[in-house]
Design a protein around this motif. Structure first.
Motif, PDB file in Angstrom:
ATOM      1  N   GLY A 120       0.785  -1.224   0.000  1.00  0.00           N
ATOM      2  CA  GLY A 120       0.000   0.000   0.000  1.00  0.00           C
ATOM      3  C   GLY A 120       0.815   1.271   0.000  1.00  0.00           C
ATOM      4  O   GLY A 120       0.271   2.358   0.225  1.00  0.00           O
ATOM      5  N   HIS A 121       2.115   1.167  -0.277  1.00  0.00           N
ATOM      6  CA  HIS A 121       2.970   2.349  -0.352  1.00  0.00           C
ATOM      7  C   HIS A 121       3.152   2.706  -1.828  1.00  0.00           C
ATOM      8  O   HIS A 121       3.685   1.915  -2.605  1.00  0.00           O
ATOM      9  CB  HIS A 121       4.328   2.084   0.297  1.00  0.00           C
ATOM     10  CG  HIS A 121       4.235   1.610   1.712  1.00  0.00           C
ATOM     11  ND1 HIS A 121       3.557   2.308   2.696  1.00  0.00           N
ATOM     12  CD2 HIS A 121       4.723   0.490   2.316  1.00  0.00           C
ATOM     13  CE1 HIS A 121       3.643   1.659   3.846  1.00  0.00           C
ATOM     14  NE2 HIS A 121       4.336   0.548   3.643  1.00  0.00           N
ATOM     15  N   TRP A 122       2.732   3.899  -2.215  1.00  0.00           N
ATOM     16  CA  TRP A 122       2.663   4.251  -3.634  1.00  0.00           C
ATOM     17  C   TRP A 122       3.813   5.153  -4.083  1.00  0.00           C
ATOM     18  O   TRP A 122       3.793   5.690  -5.178  1.00  0.00           O
ATOM     19  CB  TRP A 122       1.324   4.906  -3.952  1.00  0.00           C
ATOM     20  CG  TRP A 122       0.195   3.986  -3.596  1.00  0.00           C
ATOM     21  CD1 TRP A 122      -0.640   4.073  -2.527  1.00  0.00           C
ATOM     22  CD2 TRP A 122      -0.178   2.789  -4.298  1.00  0.00           C
ATOM     23  NE1 TRP A 122      -1.517   3.025  -2.511  1.00  0.00           N
ATOM     24  CE2 TRP A 122      -1.268   2.218  -3.586  1.00  0.00           C
ATOM     25  CE3 TRP A 122       0.288   2.151  -5.444  1.00  0.00           C
ATOM     26  CZ2 TRP A 122      -1.883   1.040  -4.002  1.00  0.00           C
ATOM     27  CZ3 TRP A 122      -0.321   0.982  -5.847  1.00  0.00           C
ATOM     28  CH2 TRP A 122      -1.390   0.436  -5.141  1.00  0.00           C
ATOM     29  N   GLN A 123       4.834   5.280  -3.238  1.00  0.00           N
ATOM     30  CA  GLN A 123       6.016   6.023  -3.658  1.00  0.00           C
ATOM     31  C   GLN A 123       6.753   5.241  -4.759  1.00  0.00           C
ATOM     32  O   GLN A 123       6.688   4.013  -4.813  1.00  0.00           O
ATOM     33  CB  GLN A 123       6.971   6.247  -2.474  1.00  0.00           C
ATOM     34  CG  GLN A 123       6.347   7.011  -1.320  1.00  0.00           C
ATOM     35  CD  GLN A 123       5.759   6.075  -0.281  1.00  0.00           C
ATOM     36  OE1 GLN A 123       5.398   4.955  -0.604  1.00  0.00           O
ATOM     37  NE2 GLN A 123       5.665   6.548   0.952  1.00  0.00           N
ATOM     38  N   ILE A 124       7.439   5.967  -5.601  1.00  0.00           N
ATOM     39  CA  ILE A 124       8.214   5.348  -6.680  1.00  0.00           C
ATOM     40  C   ILE A 124       9.667   5.216  -6.255  1.00  0.00           C
ATOM     41  O   ILE A 124      10.268   6.163  -5.744  1.00  0.00           O
ATOM     42  CB  ILE A 124       8.109   6.188  -7.975  1.00  0.00           C
ATOM     43  CG1 ILE A 124       6.658   6.244  -8.454  1.00  0.00           C
ATOM     44  CG2 ILE A 124       9.010   5.615  -9.066  1.00  0.00           C
ATOM     45  CD1 ILE A 124       6.066   4.898  -8.822  1.00  0.00           C
TER      46      ILE A 124
END
Length: 408
Positions: A48-52
């Motif tokens: 659920g972590h949407w950082q790239i």
């Protein structure tokens, strides 16, 4: 009526399932090379972590797809992520068989085995990289083009570009092939059927351009753009691709030895061979940091080879291989239905490497795979020798990877 290709396709599918499963299980249970980026990115999405990830160079579509199984079976499972890539490899093997069978049904099974047992293809069939999903999409895109299956072509084209954005070059090639096929097979309806194809191509082109413009470069992140900035320093990449293919495909190229000897016995042919040899010997330089930084040379087989070529007399052998292989590929026939694609394929495939300064063999996979699907079969003996060579080299490479962690 029973499809005569159904039984060979079933056999290819079953063999591919066991082969790719064996690759996944044989690989060491720790991340290798760029898996530190791609698997970690998929893990982040699954959690659920949407950082790239700052080092991610490709659009994160494959990472999103890998995140699905990780969400179901556990975000820490490298095995599940690799199995997902192996599933893409299976889809690619089926697509390759159908593409090859379109031109020559008899040789399609052994061609499929040969290309997926190639030592620069097989390891990636079980690694969390984007190359195999993208290759599968390219194969299906070209299958859709030659068979004029608009839905297959469109879906595969979107996936090919979404998985690896540089595949816009191969989309343009497949688009032109589709248009050519329309004109050849349905000249009366060519104009009418070309309109939706043009509209689709225009939409893809605009979308790709806007995304690249918004990102500020072809690579996804600023950090990745520094290492993948396009230029015109890719001539050594082209030369290395020709040399590598000359070695890997030596048994098949051996089939044109008589024609090649006849050619070089003529003054013009001999002169051209010598000029090409000298050109390669005096222009092959390796400067990209990903190939020459000392810390990167040791863990990668390609960088070790490049170091030896540049710093030892092996350069002269390398130049000779490039010159001879260039002649051989020019003489090697394609299947009758694919003969008209020969020169365009070589030109597009090699031109696509010119802006790429970093020398890396996985960038050659689309060119090598399409070449293999289009080439004419040679004698059964040489085909079996080629298959045996691929098996031996792949086993040796897998042993090297699993025992020393040295990668391609």
């Amino acid at each position: 009526m029973r499809n005569p290709a159904a039984t060979p396709l079933l056999g290819v599918t079953l063999v591919a399932v066991f082969l790719f499963a064996a690759v996944v299980l044989a690989l060491p249970p720790r991340m290798i090379a760029d898996e530190w980026v791609h698997f970690v990115q998929a893990q982040m999405f699954a959690q659920g972590h949407w950082q790239i990830h700052p080092e991610l160079s490709t659009w994160p579509t494959v990472n999103l797809l890998v995140a699905g199984p990780l969400l179901l079976f556990g975000a820490e499972s490298l095995l599940v992520a690799r199995a997902t890539i192996a599933a893409f490899a299976l889809v690619g093997a089926i697509g390759f068989f159908l593409l090859a069978a379109h031109f020559d049904q008899r040789s399609a099974p052994i061609k499929t085995a040969q290309i997926f047992l190639l030592p620069i293809v097989l390891p990636y069939c079980g690694l969390v990289y984007t190359d195999i999903p993208a290759l599968a999409a390219i194969v299906w895109m070209f299958y859709g083009a030659v068979r004029q299956r608009s839905v297959i072509f469109a879906l595969a084209a979107v996936c090919a570009i979404a998985f690896r954005q540089v595949n816009v070059v191969w989309f343009a090639a497949a688009f032109a092939l589709y248009a050519w096929q329309l004109r050849t097979t349905e000249p009366a309806q060519w104009t009418r059927r070309l309109v939706p194809l043009l509209a689709f191509g225009l939409c893809i082109g605009i979308a790709w351009t806007l995304i690249v413009w918004r990102l500020g470069g072809i690579a996804l992140t600023p950090s990745a753009q520094e290492g993948h900035r396009p230029g015109f320093d890719g001539l050594p990449n082209v030369q290395f691709a020709i040399a590598l293919s000359g070695v890997l495909f030596a048994p098949i190229l051996w089939s044109v030895r008589a024609r090649m000897l006849a050619l070089v016995r003529k003054p013009a042919g001999a002169l051209l061979l010598v000029v090409l040899f000298l050109f390669v010997a005096f222009t092959f330089v390796v400067t990209h940091p990903y190939n020459v930084v000392p810390e990167i040379i040791e863990p990668y087989l390609r960088n070790r080879i490049l170091f030896q070529i540049v710093h030892t007399p092996l350069l002269w052998v390398f130049a000779a291989v490039v010159a001879i292989a260039t002649f051989a590929f020019g003489l090697l026939p394609f299947c009758p239905g694919a003969a008209k694609f020969k020169i365009p394929l070589y030109v597009i495939g090699l031109a696509a490497l010119l802006p790429v300064g970093v020398i890396e063999q996985r960038y050659y996979l689309p060119l090598f795979t399409l070449f293999w699907a289009f080439r004419a079969p040679v004698s059964d003996r040489l085909e079996l020798i080629q298959l045996a060579l691929n098996v031996v080299l792949s086993i040796a490479l897998m042993v090297l990877i699993t025992t020393t962690m040295v990668f391609l």
